[in-house]
Motif scaffolding. Structure first.
Motif, mmCIF file in Angstrom:
data_model
loop_
_atom_site.group_PDB
_atom_site.id
_atom_site.type_symbol
_atom_site.label_atom_id
_atom_site.label_comp_id
_atom_site.label_asym_id
_atom_site.label_seq_id
_atom_site.Cartn_x
_atom_site.Cartn_y
_atom_site.Cartn_z
ATOM 1 N N ASN A 74 0.820 -1.209 0.000
ATOM 2 C CA ASN A 74 0.000 0.000 0.000
ATOM 3 C C ASN A 74 0.856 1.262 0.000
ATOM 4 O O ASN A 74 1.819 1.349 0.739
ATOM 5 C CB ASN A 74 -0.891 0.008 1.238
ATOM 6 C CG ASN A 74 -2.327 0.216 0.855
ATOM 7 O OD1 ASN A 74 -2.662 0.182 -0.330
ATOM 8 N ND2 ASN A 74 -3.169 0.435 1.838
ATOM 9 N N ASP A 162 -4.236 4.178 -10.033
ATOM 10 C CA ASP A 162 -4.282 5.003 -8.813
ATOM 11 C C ASP A 162 -2.900 5.377 -8.297
ATOM 12 O O ASP A 162 -1.892 4.763 -8.647
ATOM 13 C CB ASP A 162 -5.004 4.246 -7.695
ATOM 14 C CG ASP A 162 -4.135 3.118 -7.114
ATOM 15 O OD1 ASP A 162 -3.629 2.291 -7.903
ATOM 16 O OD2 ASP A 162 -3.927 3.080 -5.890
ATOM 17 N N GLU A 165 -4.785 4.848 -3.951
ATOM 18 C CA GLU A 165 -6.213 4.616 -4.208
ATOM 19 C C GLU A 165 -6.948 5.826 -4.810
ATOM 20 O O GLU A 165 -8.148 5.738 -5.067
ATOM 21 C CB GLU A 165 -6.948 4.110 -2.951
ATOM 22 C CG GLU A 165 -6.513 2.724 -2.489
ATOM 23 C CD GLU A 165 -6.786 1.638 -3.533
ATOM 24 O OE1 GLU A 165 -7.752 1.737 -4.293
ATOM 25 O OE2 GLU A 165 -5.970 0.679 -3.588
#
Ligand code: PRP
Length: 184
Positions: A74, A162, A165
């Motif tokens: 992430n 992205d 995100e």
């Protein structure tokens, strides 16, 4: 009017270029798979914009299914090489002609893993359509059969792609201002 346009350094591929290419790919796929039992497998999440446009240019019968895999940590912009399945297919692909739909092939880890994984399910064939391809970043020797655009080694966002995100809703593909994302 896009409220965050001031965060974009430059436009790399316009909406019009993407629309033309998507139409071209859809027409080619329709011709190549005529008379075949075609299943499109979208790789979430990035594929969803491309897939929704592409499928409207496919003029033969086809079905659709999705997988969700994770290949990036992430917020990182580099691949870890670790691929995990977060969502498997809903339907059986045995004896069907599978076309994996990717937004981008970067290192190739995800695609290589997916192809090996799906081969185990006994499809009649497996090919890939990727709207974007970054050949200079490839680590694994793998290539999509249908490619929209080869792009330089820049971190791109928009049209499903992205950063952290966000920016998936940008209708074109752009490069973020350098100060907005960590290098690496
Ligand atoms: C992106 C993209 C591919 C993969 C390609 O997905 O959609 O699936 O990375 O990278 P690779 O060639 O280096 O394996 P990501 O993991 O960023 O998830 P997302 O589609 O949900 O944004």
């Amino acid at each position: 009017m896009i409220s965050f346009e001031n965060e974009i350094e430059k436009v790399l591929i316009t909406s019009e270029q993407i629309a033309n290419k998507t139409k071209e790919l859809g027409e080619l796929i329709s011709k190549d798979y005529l008379g075949k039992d075609l299943v499109l497998i979208g790789v979430l999440k990035g594929c969803f914009v491309f897939l929704s446009d592409l499928i409207r240019h496919i003029s033969i019968h086809c079905t659709i299914d999705f997988m969700d895999v994770s290949s990036y940590e992430n917020t990182s912009t580099t691949s870890s090489g670790v691929v995990r399945i977060l969502k498997d297919l809903d339907d059986n692909i045995e004896n069907k002609h599978v076309l994996i739909v990717e937004d981008i092939v970067d290192t190739g880890y995800t695609l290589k893993y997916l192809i090996n994984f799906l081969k185990g399910r006994g499809p009649a064939s497996i090919k890939t359509v990727a709207l974007f391809n970054k050949p200079s970043r490839r680590i694994v020797d793998i290539q999509a059969e249908y490619i929209g655009f080869d792009i330089p080694n820049e971190f791109i966002i928009g049209y499903g792609l992205d950063f952290d995100e966000k920016y998936r809703n940008l209708p074109y593909v752009g490069v973020l201002k350098k100060e907005l994302f960590p290098q690496g």
